[in-house]
Motif scaffolding. Sequence first.
Motif, PDB file in Angstrom:
ATOM      1  N   GLY A 146       0.852  -1.135  -0.147  1.00  0.00           N
ATOM      2  CA  GLY A 146      -0.321  -0.234   0.731  1.00  0.00           C
ATOM      3  C   GLY A 146       0.545   1.522  -0.046  1.00  0.00           C
ATOM      4  O   GLY A 146       0.378   2.353   0.969  1.00  0.00           O
ATOM      5  N   CYS A 147       1.529   1.376  -0.868  1.00  0.00           N
ATOM      6  CA  CYS A 147       3.171   1.923  -1.057  1.00  0.00           C
ATOM      7  C   CYS A 147       3.193   3.044  -2.769  1.00  0.00           C
ATOM      8  O   CYS A 147       2.780   2.226  -3.294  1.00  0.00           O
ATOM      9  CB  CYS A 147       4.546   1.812  -0.276  1.00  0.00           C
ATOM     10  SG  CYS A 147       4.833   0.381  -1.308  1.00  0.00           S
ATOM     11  N   CYS A 148       3.301   3.663  -2.560  1.00  0.00           N
ATOM     12  CA  CYS A 148       4.205   4.688  -3.473  1.00  0.00           C
ATOM     13  C   CYS A 148       5.441   5.124  -3.991  1.00  0.00           C
ATOM     14  O   CYS A 148       6.168   5.801  -3.396  1.00  0.00           O
ATOM     15  CB  CYS A 148       2.811   5.688  -4.008  1.00  0.00           C
ATOM     16  SG  CYS A 148       2.213   6.301  -5.931  1.00  0.00           S
ATOM     17  N   GLN A 201      -5.022   8.062  -3.268  1.00  0.00           N
ATOM     18  CA  GLN A 201      -3.697   7.417  -3.490  1.00  0.00           C
ATOM     19  C   GLN A 201      -3.190   6.665  -2.220  1.00  0.00           C
ATOM     20  O   GLN A 201      -3.179   7.722  -1.674  1.00  0.00           O
ATOM     21  CB  GLN A 201      -2.787   8.858  -4.573  1.00  0.00           C
ATOM     22  CG  GLN A 201      -3.091   9.583  -5.863  1.00  0.00           C
ATOM     23  CD  GLN A 201      -1.964  10.056  -6.009  1.00  0.00           C
ATOM     24  OE1 GLN A 201      -1.228  10.860  -5.129  1.00  0.00           O
ATOM     25  NE2 GLN A 201      -2.103  11.072  -7.160  1.00  0.00           N
ATOM     26  N   ASN A 202      -2.530   5.971  -2.494  1.00  0.00           N
ATOM     27  CA  ASN A 202      -1.554   5.864  -1.356  1.00  0.00           C
ATOM     28  C   ASN A 202       0.057   6.555  -1.684  1.00  0.00           C
ATOM     29  O   ASN A 202       1.048   6.263  -2.358  1.00  0.00           O
ATOM     30  CB  ASN A 202      -0.712   4.004  -1.813  1.00  0.00           C
ATOM     31  CG  ASN A 202      -2.234   3.228  -1.388  1.00  0.00           C
ATOM     32  OD1 ASN A 202      -2.659   3.283  -0.520  1.00  0.00           O
ATOM     33  ND2 ASN A 202      -1.610   3.083  -2.170  1.00  0.00           N
ATOM     34  N   ARG A 203       0.130   7.589  -0.820  1.00  0.00           N
ATOM     35  CA  ARG A 203       0.611   8.624  -0.675  1.00  0.00           C
ATOM     36  C   ARG A 203       2.541   8.323   0.354  1.00  0.00           C
ATOM     37  O   ARG A 203       3.589   9.194  -0.145  1.00  0.00           O
ATOM     38  CB  ARG A 203       0.219  10.081   0.556  1.00  0.00           C
ATOM     39  CG  ARG A 203      -0.738  10.049  -0.243  1.00  0.00           C
ATOM     40  CD  ARG A 203      -0.491  10.926  -1.816  1.00  0.00           C
ATOM     41  NE  ARG A 203       0.487  11.836  -1.672  1.00  0.00           N
ATOM     42  CZ  ARG A 203       0.600  12.827  -2.873  1.00  0.00           C
ATOM     43  NH1 ARG A 203       0.574  12.269  -4.517  1.00  0.00           N
ATOM     44  NH2 ARG A 203       1.491  13.617  -2.581  1.00  0.00           N
ATOM     45  N   GLN A 204       2.433   7.042   0.920  1.00  0.00           N
ATOM     46  CA  GLN A 204       3.505   6.320   1.674  1.00  0.00           C
ATOM     47  C   GLN A 204       4.798   6.381   0.485  1.00  0.00           C
ATOM     48  O   GLN A 204       4.242   5.157   0.004  1.00  0.00           O
ATOM     49  CB  GLN A 204       3.579   6.038   3.380  1.00  0.00           C
ATOM     50  CG  GLN A 204       3.508   6.864   4.158  1.00  0.00           C
ATOM     51  CD  GLN A 204       3.385   5.707   5.275  1.00  0.00           C
ATOM     52  OE1 GLN A 204       3.027   4.755   5.517  1.00  0.00           O
ATOM     53  NE2 GLN A 204       4.654   6.399   6.097  1.00  0.00           N
ATOM     54  N   GLY A 205       6.350   6.042   0.466  1.00  0.00           N
ATOM     55  CA  GLY A 205       7.053   5.732   0.070  1.00  0.00           C
ATOM     56  C   GLY A 205       7.317   4.564   0.797  1.00  0.00           C
ATOM     57  O   GLY A 205       7.036   4.473   1.764  1.00  0.00           O
ATOM     58  N   CYS A 206       7.552   3.751  -0.153  1.00  0.00           N
ATOM     59  CA  CYS A 206       7.836   1.850   0.180  1.00  0.00           C
ATOM     60  C   CYS A 206       9.355   1.783   0.844  1.00  0.00           C
ATOM     61  O   CYS A 206       8.665   0.560   1.447  1.00  0.00           O
ATOM     62  CB  CYS A 206       7.875   1.520  -1.688  1.00  0.00           C
ATOM     63  SG  CYS A 206       6.679   1.158  -2.436  1.00  0.00           S
ATOM     64  N   TYR A 207       9.966   2.812   0.737  1.00  0.00           N
ATOM     65  CA  TYR A 207      11.770   2.589   1.248  1.00  0.00           C
ATOM     66  C   TYR A 207      10.919   2.592   2.780  1.00  0.00           C
ATOM     67  O   TYR A 207      11.182   1.703   3.443  1.00  0.00           O
ATOM     68  CB  TYR A 207      12.328   3.932   0.970  1.00  0.00           C
ATOM     69  CG  TYR A 207      13.436   3.165   1.755  1.00  0.00           C
ATOM     70  CD1 TYR A 207      14.135   2.450   0.716  1.00  0.00           C
ATOM     71  CD2 TYR A 207      14.066   3.598   2.560  1.00  0.00           C
ATOM     72  CE1 TYR A 207      16.067   2.390   1.486  1.00  0.00           C
ATOM     73  CE2 TYR A 207      15.159   3.313   3.129  1.00  0.00           C
ATOM     74  CZ  TYR A 207      16.350   3.316   2.408  1.00  0.00           C
ATOM     75  OH  TYR A 207      17.210   2.377   2.877  1.00  0.00           O
ATOM     76  N   THR A 208       9.667   3.812   2.961  1.00  0.00           N
ATOM     77  CA  THR A 208       9.806   3.532   4.635  1.00  0.00           C
ATOM     78  C   THR A 208       8.994   2.783   5.246  1.00  0.00           C
ATOM     79  O   THR A 208       9.327   2.618   6.413  1.00  0.00           O
ATOM     80  CB  THR A 208       9.254   5.184   4.904  1.00  0.00           C
ATOM     81  OG1 THR A 208      10.220   6.066   4.359  1.00  0.00           O
ATOM     82  CG2 THR A 208       8.775   5.276   6.031  1.00  0.00           C
ATOM     83  N   VAL A 209       7.750   2.955   4.134  1.00  0.00           N
ATOM     84  CA  VAL A 209       7.150   1.215   5.031  1.00  0.00           C
ATOM     85  C   VAL A 209       7.397  -0.033   5.240  1.00  0.00           C
ATOM     86  O   VAL A 209       7.023  -0.330   5.981  1.00  0.00           O
ATOM     87  CB  VAL A 209       5.295   1.377   3.760  1.00  0.00           C
ATOM     88  CG1 VAL A 209       4.743  -0.429   3.742  1.00  0.00           C
ATOM     89  CG2 VAL A 209       4.636   2.294   3.621  1.00  0.00           C
ATOM     90  N   ILE A 210       8.486   0.182   4.044  1.00  0.00           N
ATOM     91  CA  ILE A 210       8.730  -1.527   4.023  1.00  0.00           C
ATOM     92  C   ILE A 210      10.093  -1.373   5.776  1.00  0.00           C
ATOM     93  O   ILE A 210       9.616  -2.458   5.835  1.00  0.00           O
ATOM     94  CB  ILE A 210      10.100  -1.741   2.682  1.00  0.00           C
ATOM     95  CG1 ILE A 210       8.832  -1.948   2.015  1.00  0.00           C
ATOM     96  CG2 ILE A 210      10.336  -3.631   3.196  1.00  0.00           C
ATOM     97  CD1 ILE A 210       8.803  -2.334   0.550  1.00  0.00           C
ATOM     98  N   LEU A 211      10.766  -0.789   5.668  1.00  0.00           N
ATOM     99  CA  LEU A 211      11.348  -0.592   6.675  1.00  0.00           C
ATOM    100  C   LEU A 211      11.326  -0.631   8.073  1.00  0.00           C
ATOM    101  O   LEU A 211      11.299  -1.436   8.571  1.00  0.00           O
ATOM    102  CB  LEU A 211      12.682   1.028   7.002  1.00  0.00           C
ATOM    103  CG  LEU A 211      14.158   0.557   7.127  1.00  0.00           C
ATOM    104  CD1 LEU A 211      14.554   0.318   6.485  1.00  0.00           C
ATOM    105  CD2 LEU A 211      14.368   1.963   7.080  1.00  0.00           C
ATOM    106  N   ASN A 212       9.934   0.263   8.041  1.00  0.00           N
ATOM    107  CA  ASN A 212       9.482   0.118   9.141  1.00  0.00           C
ATOM    108  C   ASN A 212       8.795  -1.777   9.429  1.00  0.00           C
ATOM    109  O   ASN A 212       8.082  -1.794  10.445  1.00  0.00           O
ATOM    110  CB  ASN A 212       7.989   1.299   8.979  1.00  0.00           C
ATOM    111  CG  ASN A 212       8.550   2.098   9.068  1.00  0.00           C
ATOM    112  OD1 ASN A 212       9.787   2.644   9.305  1.00  0.00           O
ATOM    113  ND2 ASN A 212       7.995   3.420   9.283  1.00  0.00           N
ATOM    114  N   SER A 213       7.927  -2.257   8.200  1.00  0.00           N
ATOM    115  CA  SER A 213       7.832  -3.078   8.689  1.00  0.00           C
ATOM    116  C   SER A 213       8.335  -4.219   9.098  1.00  0.00           C
ATOM    117  O   SER A 213       8.416  -5.315   9.572  1.00  0.00           O
ATOM    118  CB  SER A 213       6.870  -3.734   6.957  1.00  0.00           C
ATOM    119  OG  SER A 213       6.173  -2.693   6.383  1.00  0.00           O
ATOM    120  N   PHE A 214       9.806  -4.337   8.350  1.00  0.00           N
ATOM    121  CA  PHE A 214      10.450  -5.392   9.096  1.00  0.00           C
ATOM    122  C   PHE A 214      11.943  -4.995   9.990  1.00  0.00           C
ATOM    123  O   PHE A 214      12.568  -6.205   9.790  1.00  0.00           O
ATOM    124  CB  PHE A 214      11.207  -6.014   7.508  1.00  0.00           C
ATOM    125  CG  PHE A 214      10.240  -6.559   6.713  1.00  0.00           C
ATOM    126  CD1 PHE A 214      10.337  -7.715   6.596  1.00  0.00           C
ATOM    127  CD2 PHE A 214       9.536  -5.774   5.372  1.00  0.00           C
ATOM    128  CE1 PHE A 214       9.861  -8.724   5.863  1.00  0.00           C
ATOM    129  CE2 PHE A 214       9.431  -6.589   4.822  1.00  0.00           C
ATOM    130  CZ  PHE A 214       9.261  -8.055   5.196  1.00  0.00           C
TER     131      PHE A 214
END
Length: 247
Positions: A146-148, A201-214
């Motif tokens: 859910g990122c962009c 839109q999904n406004r959050q960048g994938c780098y931050t989202v994935i980093l926070n997830s993992f």
Amino acid sequence: MEGDCLSCMKYLMFVFNFFIFLGGTCLLGVGIWVIVDPTGFREIVATNPLLFTGAYIMLAMGAMLFLLGFLGCCGAIRENKCLLLFFFMFILLIFLAELSAAILAFIFRENLTREFFTKELKKHYQGNNESDIFSSTWNSVMITFGCCGVNGPEDFKSAPRFQLLYSHNAFPEACCRREIQSRDGVFIGKENCLMGKEIYQNRQGCYTVILNSFETYVYLAGALAIGVLAIELFAMIFAMCLFRGIQ
């Protein structure tokens, strides 16, 4: 006294190898999960050569540790010099390989930076072109998490290949919000999203989202790796001591 010391060392050797056996089992489990997980990782791993190779390396390492733990336990309990020597040489090779891999990962860590991913995305992304492995992998990542983009939707404004192919769209449809974040999920205002309206839109960048997830799992994996290396080192020491003590 010497017999008691040898007996104590034998059981300590057994305990250490039992932990190696458990560590190998965990690596096997994680490797299998990454490859067969149905929530999106399987597709990402299959289309990314680096992740694909890493998953199978994890499986191979898990299998070797599993086997070594078993051999070490048998060698210690049965006081078999041949098994203990084989165990020591094999685990020494694995220890050196793991140490080399950690050093290489540290040296090439710049390939995992935000700037690197941003540069690659802008250079190679082709929107909904599912025949392109790079683009389909990024679409899977953006839909699953859910990122962009790497930093946000703005990344695509300066992506020449995407702008050339989709000059009528401000952003790729993979960035559009869905009722359920999956490829089968129904879009929430797709047309408005493609026109650039932020609410759709999904406004959050994938780098931050994935980093926070993992983040939690990265620290856990690092701690597990350090623990495995320490156990292997102690196991080698006990194996040599036990080898020298056996008549």
